[in-house]
Write an enzyme that holds these catalytic residues in place. Sequence first.
Site, short mmCIF file in Angstrom:
data_model
loop_
_atom_site.label_atom_id
_atom_site.label_comp_id
_atom_site.label_asym_id
_atom_site.label_seq_id
_atom_site.Cartn_x
_atom_site.Cartn_y
_atom_site.Cartn_z
N HIS A 1 0.85 -1.19 0.00
CA HIS A 1 0.00 0.00 0.00
C HIS A 1 0.88 1.24 0.00
O HIS A 1 1.30 1.73 1.04
CB HIS A 1 -0.92 -0.01 1.23
CG HIS A 1 -2.01 1.00 1.18
ND1 HIS A 1 -3.20 0.83 1.86
CD2 HIS A 1 -2.12 2.20 0.54
CE1 HIS A 1 -3.98 1.88 1.64
NE2 HIS A 1 -3.34 2.73 0.84
N GLN B 1 -9.62 10.27 0.85
CA GLN B 1 -10.13 9.97 -0.48
C GLN B 1 -11.18 11.03 -0.86
O GLN B 1 -12.11 11.28 -0.09
CB GLN B 1 -10.77 8.58 -0.52
CG GLN B 1 -9.86 7.45 -0.07
CD GLN B 1 -8.84 7.06 -1.12
OE1 GLN B 1 -9.08 7.16 -2.32
NE2 GLN B 1 -7.69 6.60 -0.66
N ASP C 1 1.69 3.54 3.06
CA ASP C 1 0.60 4.39 2.55
C ASP C 1 1.14 5.78 2.22
O ASP C 1 0.45 6.78 2.40
CB ASP C 1 -0.54 4.47 3.57
CG ASP C 1 -1.84 4.97 2.95
OD1 ASP C 1 -1.91 5.11 1.71
OD2 ASP C 1 -2.78 5.25 3.71
N ASP D 1 3.78 4.79 11.79
CA ASP D 1 4.60 6.00 11.79
C ASP D 1 4.45 6.81 13.06
O ASP D 1 5.07 7.87 13.23
CB ASP D 1 4.28 6.87 10.57
CG ASP D 1 2.81 7.30 10.52
OD1 ASP D 1 2.06 6.97 11.45
OD2 ASP D 1 2.43 7.95 9.52
N GLY D 2 3.62 6.35 14.00
CA GLY D 2 3.42 7.08 15.25
C GLY D 2 2.48 8.26 15.11
O GLY D 2 2.21 8.96 16.09
N ILE D 3 1.97 8.50 13.89
CA ILE D 3 1.04 9.60 13.64
C ILE D 3 -0.35 9.08 13.30
O ILE D 3 -1.35 9.53 13.87
CB ILE D 3 1.56 10.48 12.48
CG1 ILE D 3 2.93 11.07 12.86
CG2 ILE D 3 0.57 11.60 12.16
CD1 ILE D 3 3.64 11.71 11.70
N HIS E 1 -11.90 1.95 4.36
CA HIS E 1 -12.77 3.11 4.20
C HIS E 1 -14.22 2.62 4.28
O HIS E 1 -15.05 2.92 3.42
CB HIS E 1 -12.48 3.83 2.88
CG HIS E 1 -11.14 4.49 2.86
ND1 HIS E 1 -10.90 5.70 3.48
CD2 HIS E 1 -9.96 4.10 2.32
CE1 HIS E 1 -9.62 6.03 3.30
NE2 HIS E 1 -9.03 5.07 2.62
N GLU F 1 -7.30 1.33 -4.53
CA GLU F 1 -7.91 1.83 -3.30
C GLU F 1 -9.03 2.79 -3.69
O GLU F 1 -8.79 3.90 -4.13
CB GLU F 1 -6.89 2.54 -2.43
CG GLU F 1 -7.49 2.95 -1.08
CD GLU F 1 -6.52 3.66 -0.15
OE1 GLU F 1 -6.82 3.75 1.04
OE2 GLU F 1 -5.47 4.12 -0.62
N ARG G 1 -20.75 -2.43 22.32
CA ARG G 1 -21.97 -3.04 21.79
C ARG G 1 -21.88 -3.28 20.28
O ARG G 1 -22.74 -3.95 19.73
CB ARG G 1 -23.19 -2.16 22.10
CG ARG G 1 -23.54 -2.09 23.58
CD ARG G 1 -24.92 -1.49 23.79
NE ARG G 1 -25.22 -1.39 25.21
CZ ARG G 1 -24.99 -0.31 25.96
NH1 ARG G 1 -24.46 0.76 25.39
NH2 ARG G 1 -25.29 -0.31 27.23
#
Length: 309
Positions: free
Chosen positions: A67, A150, A283, A257-259, A204, A138, A236
């Site tokens: 990706h 997107q 990505d 990436d920690g973000i 998505h 994608e 639930r």
Amino acid sequence: MDTHSSIIIYNVTVYSENQTLKNGYIKLTDKKITEIGDINQYVLQPKDHIIELSPSYKVIPGAIDVHIHGVNNADAMDGTAEALKTMASTLPKEGTTSFLATTMTQSNEAVEKALRNAGTYIEEQTSTDAEVVGIHLEGPFISPKRAGAQPPTHIQDPNVALFQEWQKAAGGHIKLVTLAPEQPNGLALTSYLKETNVVASIGHSDSTYDQVGEAIEAGASHITHLYNGMRGLHHREPGVLGAAYLRDELFVELITDGIHCRPEMVKLAYDQITSERMILITDSLRAKWLKNGTYDLGGQPVHVNDTTA
């Protein structure tokens, strides 16, 4: 050096598919890895060219990015051979040796142009760059509720006939499709992808846990970028996230990436999903490898500031 000689890199830690060699070696002949093993069991040959490092060096197999949209000011949606060549020549510098050229939700014409270009490039590539092993479509068959980055204006319902046209344009090289199976005709497209050996990935998507189960029955086997662009976990309603945790049929992408998600959530996902089902992805967009500035992603401006986009 004699063209018939081999290069032996040794005294390194080598991680192979099923073992770790603490005092390992890698043998390269004609620029290809031909052998790995324990250096204590290797018999040196007269023409061997020796490179000694140290066990602090860790050697892992080349990464496969399933990706990735772009890098180094190139993007798969550019629809040019030059863009894919730039991606393919840049990625080995960070250890990626093959990838799926990933498209964006855009107009049908723009998507088809990118697919035709990637299909042609895949069939004609001959260099020693990273190999484009296929295409990741994608969108645009995703949920408007979970559009993320997107462009919503180009989102449309899943469409088997349109996918067939696009797969033909791509020369049969679409290998993975991100879609929202809960959308009209979503399960029909999922089934068709399964029948034609294309990976159906839930992404998505606003699917409920039960709807993910229906998609798995139809042939879905993959989750696109966990946490991002999906119905989250609720006590639930487990949603797509709960299904990613609990359904062993699913391989799960994660951007680490920690973000895109906090390190604690990476650990939570890894503890639950384990390395058996987790797939690390970038990505990334064209801004990868570039300086701070404003770049394009699917026709939208992206402002890059240090580590944040």
